[in-house]
Design a protein around this motif. Structure first.
Motif, PDB file in Angstrom:
ATOM      1  N   VAL A 158      12.929  33.861  28.739  1.00 34.26           N
ATOM      2  CA  VAL A 158      14.084  33.726  29.635  1.00 34.26           C
ATOM      3  C   VAL A 158      15.323  34.384  29.048  1.00 34.26           C
ATOM      4  CG1 VAL A 158      13.195  31.667  30.786  1.00 34.26           C
ATOM      5  CG2 VAL A 158      14.622  31.398  28.750  1.00 34.26           C
ATOM      6  N   VAL A 159      15.496  34.314  27.748  1.00 33.91           N
ATOM      7  CA  VAL A 159      16.645  34.976  27.122  1.00 33.91           C
ATOM      8  C   VAL A 159      16.471  36.487  27.157  1.00 33.91           C
ATOM      9  CG1 VAL A 159      17.928  35.287  24.975  1.00 33.91           C
ATOM     10  CG2 VAL A 159      17.194  32.999  25.659  1.00 33.91           C
ATOM     11  N   GLY A 160      15.257  36.945  26.869  1.00 33.83           N
ATOM     12  CA  GLY A 160      14.998  38.385  26.877  1.00 33.83           C
ATOM     13  C   GLY A 160      15.190  38.996  28.252  1.00 33.83           C
ATOM     14  N   VAL A 161      14.690  38.333  29.291  1.00 35.58           N
ATOM     15  CA  VAL A 161      14.846  38.855  30.659  1.00 35.58           C
ATOM     16  C   VAL A 161      16.314  38.841  31.070  1.00 35.58           C
ATOM     17  CG1 VAL A 161      14.264  38.480  33.088  1.00 35.58           C
ATOM     18  CG2 VAL A 161      12.503  38.216  31.333  1.00 35.58           C
ATOM     19  N   ALA A 162      17.055  37.799  30.673  1.00 38.90           N
ATOM     20  CA  ALA A 162      18.484  37.754  30.991  1.00 38.90           C
ATOM     21  C   ALA A 162      19.236  38.906  30.333  1.00 38.90           C
ATOM     22  CB  ALA A 162      19.075  36.412  30.541  1.00 38.90           C
ATOM     23  N   LEU A 163      18.897  39.210  29.083  1.00 40.93           N
ATOM     24  CA  LEU A 163      19.525  40.343  28.392  1.00 40.93           C
ATOM     25  C   LEU A 163      19.202  41.660  29.079  1.00 40.93           C
ATOM     26  CD1 LEU A 163      18.990  39.297  24.655  1.00 40.93           C
ATOM     27  CD2 LEU A 163      21.208  39.651  25.795  1.00 40.93           C
ATOM     28  N   LEU A 164      17.953  41.837  29.496  1.00 43.71           N
ATOM     29  CA  LEU A 164      17.563  43.062  30.199  1.00 43.71           C
ATOM     30  C   LEU A 164      18.340  43.196  31.513  1.00 43.71           C
ATOM     31  CD1 LEU A 164      13.680  43.106  29.666  1.00 43.71           C
ATOM     32  CD2 LEU A 164      15.361  44.658  28.650  1.00 43.71           C
ATOM     33  N   GLY A 165      18.502  42.070  32.234  1.00 46.91           N
ATOM     34  CA  GLY A 165      19.264  42.099  33.480  1.00 46.91           C
ATOM     35  C   GLY A 165      20.713  42.476  33.252  1.00 46.91           C
ATOM     36  N   TYR A 166      21.300  41.948  32.174  1.00 45.69           N
ATOM     37  CA  TYR A 166      22.689  42.284  31.860  1.00 45.69           C
ATOM     38  C   TYR A 166      22.832  43.760  31.518  1.00 45.69           C
ATOM     39  CZ  TYR A 166      27.131  42.436  29.332  1.00 45.69           C
ATOM     40  OH  TYR A 166      28.393  42.778  28.899  1.00 45.69           O
ATOM     41  N   LEU A 167      21.900  44.286  30.724  1.00 47.21           N
ATOM     42  CA  LEU A 167      21.938  45.712  30.380  1.00 47.21           C
ATOM     43  C   LEU A 167      21.771  46.576  31.627  1.00 47.21           C
ATOM     44  CD1 LEU A 167      19.805  45.695  27.099  1.00 47.21           C
ATOM     45  CD2 LEU A 167      22.291  45.997  27.300  1.00 47.21           C
ATOM     46  N   ALA A 168      20.860  46.196  32.532  1.00 39.91           N
ATOM     47  CA  ALA A 168      20.645  46.967  33.759  1.00 39.91           C
ATOM     48  C   ALA A 168      21.893  46.983  34.628  1.00 39.91           C
ATOM     49  CB  ALA A 168      19.469  46.391  34.540  1.00 39.91           C
ATOM     50  N   SER A 169      22.656  45.889  34.617  1.00 39.38           N
ATOM     51  CA  SER A 169      23.846  45.813  35.466  1.00 39.38           C
ATOM     52  C   SER A 169      24.913  46.825  35.073  1.00 39.38           C
ATOM     53  CB  SER A 169      24.429  44.394  35.426  1.00 39.38           C
ATOM     54  OG  SER A 169      25.015  44.114  34.150  1.00 39.38           O
ATOM     55  N   HIS A 170      24.864  47.313  33.837  1.00 38.58           N
ATOM     56  CA  HIS A 170      25.867  48.304  33.407  1.00 38.58           C
ATOM     57  C   HIS A 170      25.638  49.659  34.057  1.00 38.58           C
ATOM     58  CE1 HIS A 170      28.309  46.289  30.279  1.00 38.58           C
ATOM     59  NE2 HIS A 170      27.273  45.470  30.215  1.00 38.58           N
ATOM     60  N   GLY A 171      24.489  49.859  34.680  1.00 39.92           N
ATOM     61  CA  GLY A 171      24.244  51.124  35.374  1.00 39.92           C
ATOM     62  C   GLY A 171      24.686  51.120  36.825  1.00 39.92           C
ATOM     63  N   ILE A 172      25.132  49.963  37.338  1.00 41.32           N
ATOM     64  CA  ILE A 172      25.536  49.882  38.742  1.00 41.32           C
ATOM     65  C   ILE A 172      26.846  50.647  38.937  1.00 41.32           C
ATOM     66  CG2 ILE A 172      26.236  48.321  40.605  1.00 41.32           C
ATOM     67  CD1 ILE A 172      24.475  46.186  39.313  1.00 41.32           C
ATOM     68  N   PRO A 173      26.897  51.591  39.892  1.00 42.08           N
ATOM     69  CA  PRO A 173      28.124  52.373  40.097  1.00 42.08           C
ATOM     70  C   PRO A 173      29.270  51.509  40.616  1.00 42.08           C
ATOM     71  CG  PRO A 173      26.225  53.385  41.191  1.00 42.08           C
ATOM     72  CD  PRO A 173      25.819  52.010  40.777  1.00 42.08           C
ATOM     73  N   ARG A 174      30.440  52.079  40.557  1.00 39.00           N
ATOM     74  CA  ARG A 174      31.656  51.394  41.000  1.00 39.00           C
ATOM     75  C   ARG A 174      31.544  50.994  42.468  1.00 39.00           C
ATOM     76  NH1 ARG A 174      36.326  48.621  39.675  1.00 39.00           N
ATOM     77  NH2 ARG A 174      38.027  49.165  41.084  1.00 39.00           N
ATOM     78  N   ALA A 175      31.904  49.775  42.784  1.00 38.30           N
ATOM     79  CA  ALA A 175      31.960  49.281  44.164  1.00 38.30           C
ATOM     80  C   ALA A 175      33.285  48.544  44.314  1.00 38.30           C
ATOM     81  CB  ALA A 175      30.785  48.360  44.473  1.00 38.30           C
ATOM     82  N   ALA A 176      34.266  49.209  44.898  1.00 38.67           N
ATOM     83  CA  ALA A 176      35.635  48.696  44.943  1.00 38.67           C
ATOM     84  C   ALA A 176      35.723  47.390  45.708  1.00 38.67           C
ATOM     85  CB  ALA A 176      36.554  49.740  45.572  1.00 38.67           C
ATOM     86  N   ALA A 177      36.731  46.606  45.365  1.00 36.94           N
ATOM     87  CA  ALA A 177      36.989  45.344  46.066  1.00 36.94           C
ATOM     88  C   ALA A 177      37.349  45.630  47.514  1.00 36.94           C
ATOM     89  CB  ALA A 177      38.106  44.581  45.376  1.00 36.94           C
ATOM     90  N   ALA A 178      36.809  44.837  48.435  1.00 40.04           N
ATOM     91  CA  ALA A 178      37.102  45.042  49.851  1.00 40.04           C
ATOM     92  C   ALA A 178      38.448  44.452  50.238  1.00 40.04           C
ATOM     93  CB  ALA A 178      36.002  44.408  50.701  1.00 40.04           C
ATOM     94  N   MET A 179      38.881  43.389  49.546  1.00 39.93           N
ATOM     95  CA  MET A 179      40.129  42.702  49.897  1.00 39.93           C
ATOM     96  C   MET A 179      40.769  42.150  48.629  1.00 39.93           C
ATOM     97  SD  MET A 179      40.485  39.922  52.962  1.00 39.93           S
ATOM     98  CE  MET A 179      42.056  39.543  53.713  1.00 39.93           C
ATOM     99  N   PRO A 180      41.299  43.027  47.764  1.00 39.19           N
ATOM    100  CA  PRO A 180      41.817  42.579  46.463  1.00 39.19           C
ATOM    101  C   PRO A 180      42.989  41.616  46.551  1.00 39.19           C
ATOM    102  CG  PRO A 180      42.379  44.887  46.882  1.00 39.19           C
ATOM    103  CD  PRO A 180      41.428  44.486  47.951  1.00 39.19           C
ATOM    104  N   THR A 181      43.675  41.567  47.686  1.00 41.07           N
ATOM    105  CA  THR A 181      44.835  40.669  47.823  1.00 41.07           C
ATOM    106  C   THR A 181      44.435  39.288  48.345  1.00 41.07           C
ATOM    107  OG1 THR A 181      45.235  41.522  50.062  1.00 41.07           O
ATOM    108  CG2 THR A 181      46.396  42.606  48.232  1.00 41.07           C
TER     109      THR A 181
END
Length: 624
Positions: free
Chosen positions: A181-204
């Motif tokens: 469970v720790v190893g899979v969580a680490l892999l998921g966190y590393l994979a998330s760094h490849g997700i491109p920018r997705a701007a906030a729809a309503m930052p205010t």
């Protein structure tokens, strides 16, 4: 326009890191949750009733969806989604470290607390998970992207459930589960760094930390959307109601009705999950790379049919001296019918759920999308709790058997979806169009990328059969408002489709002046609103397969509303069942091959009726 398979998305940076991230998250959730349930049942020494603890696990995992989905919806609007996903996945690493400690220490209270934290993390991740897809995918990729996500989710659930069973069978299960469970969580966190920018729809957006008030506000926002979206939320949650009942009853069904062991439970879960994965994958091909909600009634029909067949084929299964394993089960012919029904339920479940998710995403305003999906998650949780209550009432109070429960929910499916399709007749209308385009006709498309993705335009096309509008409407991604002769508009059955689609009936000036004038006013209104309007300038169906003279109505429309014109031509419909050819051949009655061709847009000042007629004739060519 060349269309790629949805699997091509797995090679794109704007999709693959997100796909891997959410896949690993679903996989990890189910490894830990199933390991905890198996530990309670077989490993841990506790004086508390084990069935009570298993039900407590289900409650602890689903409760955060009631409490924190609204907060997740607010986060999804206010913050950049890629950064938010990384923070949520980092939190998963720390949660799983605590979970690993609980497993290693055999601490049930700590493991239950971690299960609640996992549910919280999933509740925060859900709104971001589905609202980010429209930001990274093109319109024609949305169905394929959702199909991959649904397939990946169910296969991850299956893999996590089976994986937990394998790991818990080991005498040294604790370090294996903890490390996994720790190893899979680490892999998921590393994979998330490849997700491109997705701007906030309503930052205010101001955050409301009162989770109960905000949950109520978000539920009103979701159910207050236009009917197609709000009823899609209900349909989506109804699918999870059905799924929860089937998945909950499968172990008891396998034991009591199929006289099987644990391997039979795994076999049924595998077949069910593969069915949903296959149905999800087929959605893109069957929908023509667009959000085709006509598949929803098709999926609903299949869910009812195969649920009833599962009841029909259950009962009287041969019992052996010992419980059947999965191989022994497959030696009985009746088992193949039962597994076929379970595969069918999963398959048509995929047809049902994927278009609903895509519709919710595509028809919700970007600045509300995450909160609407949060409302959907709350509604899903409510329906899943309701499924447990219904199962208890039907099985324990009413005394139904499990197969009779399957029959009851199959009949309930008819009632629920009849309500949805009555409130939103667009579902039924699109189903009829989809059915026509996949039964009597094989429709090909050429040059439809000439039709703009947004903004007003007039489509002009030759008029060959009574179903021209249905074939054109089924081929074009955007909604099309058709103008057609009022006597065709009034045809039985077809009138329901035309009326639902906002078709404009028209008559000749000398035939009915009121209908004539009302038609042009409605056309002008549609074009002012930036919609597509399709007209058949011949004014009537061809009686000999040739293109008749274009009437002056098209020029009047463009004088009052100067918008681009896209000439189109239907090929191959003359002689088909719905044409006026007096010599309709048997071959052309069914499964006719037809083609819709679009030409280059024409500026309004150059769109004279004679020129448009010549262009349509050229596009059609010799293939009538």
């Amino acid at each position: 326009m060349t269309q790629q398979s949805q699997f091509a998305l797995l090679g794109k940076k704007r999709f693959l890191p997100f796909f891997v991230t959410q896949l690993l998250g679903a996989f990890n959730d189910n490894i830990f949750k199933q390991s905890l349930i198996l530990a309670i049942l077989f490993k841990l020494n506790t004086g508390v009733d084990r069935d009570l603890l298993v039900n407590l696990c289900a409650l602890l995992f689903i409760l955060p969806f009631f409490l924190f989905s609204a907060l997740g919806g607010q986060f999804g609007e206010k913050f950049a989604k890629d950064a938010l996903i990384r923070k949520i996945k980092l939190a998963e690493v720390f949660i799983m470290l605590a979970g690993a400690a609980g497993v290693l220490l055999d601490s049930l209270p700590l493991m239950l607390a971690v299960l609640f934290a996992m549910g919280t993390q999933s509740a925060l991740f859900g709104p971001v998970k589905y609202s980010i897809l429209p930001q990274h995918l093109k319109d024609e990729e949305l169905v394929g992207g959702n199909a991959l996500v649904e397939m990946g989710t169910f296969l991850a659930i299956l893999a996590g459930t089976i994986g937990a069973g394998i790991m818990m069978a080991s005498s040294s299960y604790a370090p294996i589960v903890a490390g996994s469970v720790v190893g899979v969580a680490l892999l998921g966190y590393l994979a998330s760094h490849g997700i491109p920018r997705a701007a906030a729809a309503m930052p205010t957006l101001p955050l409301d930390w009162n989770i109960f008030r905000q949950s109520w506000v978000i539920m009103k926002l979701g159910l207050g959307q236009r009917p197609a979206v709000s009823r899609s939320l209900v349909g989506n949650s109804w699918f999870w109601f059905l799924g929860a009942i089937y998945l909950t009853q499968i172990p008891a069904y396998a034991k009591e009705w199929l006289h099987g062991d644990e391997s039979v439970v795994t076999l049924i879960l595998t077949v069910f999950s593969l069915g949903i994965g296959l149905g999800s994958m087929l959605c893109e091909r069957m929908s023509g790379h667009k959000v085709e909600i006509g598949l929803v009634p098709f999926g609903s029909i299949g869910l009812t049919l195969f649920g009833m067949l599962l009841w029909w084929f259950s009962g009287g299964f041969p019992q052996g001296a010992t419980p059947h394993d999965w191989l022994a089960l497959l030696g009985h012919g009746q088992a193949w019918w039962i597994l076929g029904c379970i595969l069918g339920i999963g398959l048509f479940g995929g047809f049902y759920i994927v278009p609903l998710y895509a519709l919710i995403q595509s028809r919700t305003a970007e600045h509300e999308r995450a909160r609407v999906i949060a409302a959907n998650n709350i509604l899903n949780a409510l329906f899943m709790v309701a499924s447990a209550i219904v199962a208890i009432l039907f099985l324990s109070v009413a005394g139904l058997s499990i197969p009779q429960l399957f029959l009851a929910i199959s009949l309930m499916n008819v009632a629920v979806n009849s309500y949805i399709f009555k409130i939103v007749p667009e579902f039924s209308m699109r189903f009829l169009i989809w059915l026509l385009g996949h039964s009597m006709y094989r429709v090909e498309h050429k040059g439809l990328d000439a039709i703009p993705d947004e903004g007003a335009a007039v489509l002009v096309c030759n008029h060959v059969s009574f179903v021209d509008a249905l074939l054109i409407g089924g081929a074009i991604r955007r909604p099309v408002r058709f103008v057609m002769y009022y006597k065709i508009y009034d045809l039985p059955v077809l009138n329901f489709v035309f009326r639902t689609a906002g078709t404009v009936p028209i008559a000749g000036r000398s035939e009915d002046l009121l209908i004539y004038d009302a038609a042009f006013k409605k056309i002008a209104e549609y074009l002012r609103n930036g919609e597509l309007v399709c007209i058949f300038p011949e004014g009537k169906l061809t009686g000999d397969g040739e293109i008749d003279e274009f009437k002056a109505g098209v020029e009047r429309i463009l004088e009052e509303n100067p918008v681009p014109v896209i000439p189109m031509a239907l090929q191959g419909l003359w002689g088909s069942f719905f044409s006026r050819d007096p010599h309709k051949g048997l071959f052309k009655r069914f499964w006719s091959r037809v083609c819709l061709v679009a030409g280059t847009p024409v500026a309004p000042e150059q769109a004279k009726r004679e020129a448009l007629q010549a262009q349509v004739a050229e596009l059609r060519g010799d293939w009538r």
